[in-house]
Design a protein around this motif. Sequence first.
Motif, PDB file in Angstrom:
ATOM      1  N   GLU A  30     -28.929  -5.547 -73.002  1.00 64.98           N
ATOM      2  CA  GLU A  30     -29.685  -4.881 -74.064  1.00 64.98           C
ATOM      3  C   GLU A  30     -31.105  -4.575 -73.601  1.00 64.98           C
ATOM      4  O   GLU A  30     -31.660  -3.511 -73.912  1.00 64.98           O
ATOM      5  N   LYS A  31     -31.694  -5.474 -72.835  1.00 61.54           N
ATOM      6  CA  LYS A  31     -33.036  -5.231 -72.286  1.00 61.54           C
ATOM      7  C   LYS A  31     -33.019  -4.051 -71.322  1.00 61.54           C
ATOM      8  O   LYS A  31     -33.959  -3.253 -71.293  1.00 61.54           O
ATOM      9  N   ASP A  32     -31.944  -3.922 -70.548  1.00 63.80           N
ATOM     10  CA  ASP A  32     -31.813  -2.770 -69.649  1.00 63.80           C
ATOM     11  C   ASP A  32     -31.751  -1.465 -70.440  1.00 63.80           C
ATOM     12  O   ASP A  32     -32.362  -0.462 -70.055  1.00 63.80           O
ATOM     13  N   ILE A  33     -31.026  -1.475 -71.551  1.00 62.95           N
ATOM     14  CA  ILE A  33     -30.929  -0.289 -72.410  1.00 62.95           C
ATOM     15  C   ILE A  33     -32.311   0.060 -72.962  1.00 62.95           C
ATOM     16  O   ILE A  33     -32.733   1.222 -72.924  1.00 62.95           O
ATOM     17  N   LEU A  34     -33.019  -0.949 -73.463  1.00 61.13           N
ATOM     18  CA  LEU A  34     -34.357  -0.711 -74.013  1.00 61.13           C
ATOM     19  C   LEU A  34     -35.312  -0.186 -72.940  1.00 61.13           C
ATOM     20  O   LEU A  34     -36.103   0.718 -73.198  1.00 61.13           O
ATOM     21  N   THR A  35     -35.218  -0.738 -71.744  1.00 61.95           N
ATOM     22  CA  THR A  35     -36.083  -0.293 -70.644  1.00 61.95           C
ATOM     23  C   THR A  35     -35.871   1.185 -70.365  1.00 61.95           C
ATOM     24  O   THR A  35     -36.823   1.931 -70.135  1.00 61.95           O
ATOM     25  N   GLY A  36     -34.620   1.609 -70.402  1.00 59.20           N
ATOM     26  CA  GLY A  36     -34.316   3.005 -70.096  1.00 59.20           C
ATOM     27  C   GLY A  36     -34.585   3.980 -71.215  1.00 59.20           C
ATOM     28  O   GLY A  36     -34.870   5.153 -70.960  1.00 59.20           O
ATOM     29  N   LEU A  37     -34.513   3.534 -72.463  1.00 55.05           N
ATOM     30  CA  LEU A  37     -34.558   4.474 -73.576  1.00 55.05           C
ATOM     31  C   LEU A  37     -35.831   4.474 -74.411  1.00 55.05           C
ATOM     32  O   LEU A  37     -36.109   5.457 -75.083  1.00 55.05           O
ATOM     33  N   LEU A  38     -36.593   3.408 -74.383  1.00 58.33           N
ATOM     34  CA  LEU A  38     -37.805   3.372 -75.210  1.00 58.33           C
ATOM     35  C   LEU A  38     -38.972   4.037 -74.492  1.00 58.33           C
ATOM     36  O   LEU A  38     -39.129   3.908 -73.277  1.00 58.33           O
ATOM     37  N   ALA A  39     -39.784   4.721 -75.269  1.00 58.95           N
ATOM     38  CA  ALA A  39     -40.988   5.359 -74.732  1.00 58.95           C
ATOM     39  C   ALA A  39     -42.069   4.299 -74.530  1.00 58.95           C
ATOM     40  O   ALA A  39     -42.285   3.457 -75.405  1.00 58.95           O
ATOM     41  N   PRO A  40     -42.766   4.339 -73.395  1.00 55.62           N
ATOM     42  CA  PRO A  40     -43.775   3.310 -73.114  1.00 55.62           C
ATOM     43  C   PRO A  40     -45.014   3.386 -74.004  1.00 55.62           C
ATOM     44  O   PRO A  40     -45.716   2.403 -74.167  1.00 55.62           O
ATOM     45  N   ASP A  41     -45.269   4.536 -74.613  1.00 58.77           N
ATOM     46  CA  ASP A  41     -46.486   4.703 -75.406  1.00 58.77           C
ATOM     47  C   ASP A  41     -46.257   4.583 -76.909  1.00 58.77           C
ATOM     48  O   ASP A  41     -47.154   4.855 -77.695  1.00 58.77           O
ATOM     49  N   LYS A  42     -45.062   4.165 -77.322  1.00 56.91           N
ATOM     50  CA  LYS A  42     -44.758   4.013 -78.742  1.00 56.91           C
ATOM     51  C   LYS A  42     -44.521   2.550 -79.085  1.00 56.91           C
ATOM     52  O   LYS A  42     -44.315   1.725 -78.210  1.00 56.91           O
ATOM     53  N   THR A  43     -44.531   2.255 -80.391  1.00 58.09           N
ATOM     54  CA  THR A  43     -44.174   0.919 -80.863  1.00 58.09           C
ATOM     55  C   THR A  43     -42.937   1.046 -81.735  1.00 58.09           C
ATOM     56  O   THR A  43     -42.675   2.106 -82.317  1.00 58.09           O
ATOM     57  N   TYR A  44     -42.184  -0.050 -81.823  1.00 60.91           N
ATOM     58  CA  TYR A  44     -40.913  -0.051 -82.524  1.00 60.91           C
ATOM     59  C   TYR A  44     -40.771  -1.317 -83.356  1.00 60.91           C
ATOM     60  O   TYR A  44     -41.259  -2.369 -82.961  1.00 60.91           O
ATOM     61  N   THR A  45     -40.046  -1.215 -84.464  1.00 52.89           N
ATOM     62  CA  THR A  45     -39.673  -2.405 -85.212  1.00 52.89           C
ATOM     63  C   THR A  45     -38.424  -2.979 -84.546  1.00 52.89           C
ATOM     64  O   THR A  45     -37.766  -2.299 -83.744  1.00 52.89           O
ATOM     65  N   LEU A  46     -38.072  -4.212 -84.888  1.00 56.91           N
ATOM     66  CA  LEU A  46     -36.845  -4.794 -84.343  1.00 56.91           C
ATOM     67  C   LEU A  46     -35.632  -3.980 -84.785  1.00 56.91           C
ATOM     68  O   LEU A  46     -34.704  -3.766 -83.993  1.00 56.91           O
ATOM     69  N   ASP A  47     -35.646  -3.509 -86.025  1.00 56.99           N
ATOM     70  CA  ASP A  47     -34.527  -2.702 -86.528  1.00 56.99           C
ATOM     71  C   ASP A  47     -34.381  -1.406 -85.723  1.00 56.99           C
ATOM     72  O   ASP A  47     -33.264  -0.978 -85.423  1.00 56.99           O
ATOM     73  N   GLU A  48     -35.489  -0.787 -85.376  1.00 53.85           N
ATOM     74  CA  GLU A  48     -35.435   0.438 -84.586  1.00 53.85           C
ATOM     75  C   GLU A  48     -34.890   0.156 -83.185  1.00 53.85           C
ATOM     76  O   GLU A  48     -34.084   0.928 -82.660  1.00 53.85           O
ATOM     77  N   ALA A  49     -35.304  -0.946 -82.598  1.00 55.25           N
ATOM     78  CA  ALA A  49     -34.819  -1.313 -81.264  1.00 55.25           C
ATOM     79  C   ALA A  49     -33.317  -1.585 -81.289  1.00 55.25           C
ATOM     80  O   ALA A  49     -32.582  -1.131 -80.408  1.00 55.25           O
TER      81      ALA A  49
END
Length: 61
Positions: A30-49
């Motif tokens: 799951e961390k690998d997925i987040l690393t690849g898909l989340l934008a580095p300049d944004k913030t996310y809630t746990l639900d969004e992640a």
Amino acid sequence: MSKENKAQTQPAPRYTKEQLVEAKRFTTSEKDILTGLLAPDKTYTLDEAVAVINRFKEREV
């Protein structure tokens, strides 16, 4: 205002990509997925992640 009303009106905490990737809540894959898909300049809630992870897992290959 009661405690219940306060809890409902407070926004969910937001986290950076780095904070989510370091969280113990997520598995290594799951961390690998987040690393690849989340934008580095944004913030996310746990639900969004979690939604990002679920959309990735449910996609057609």
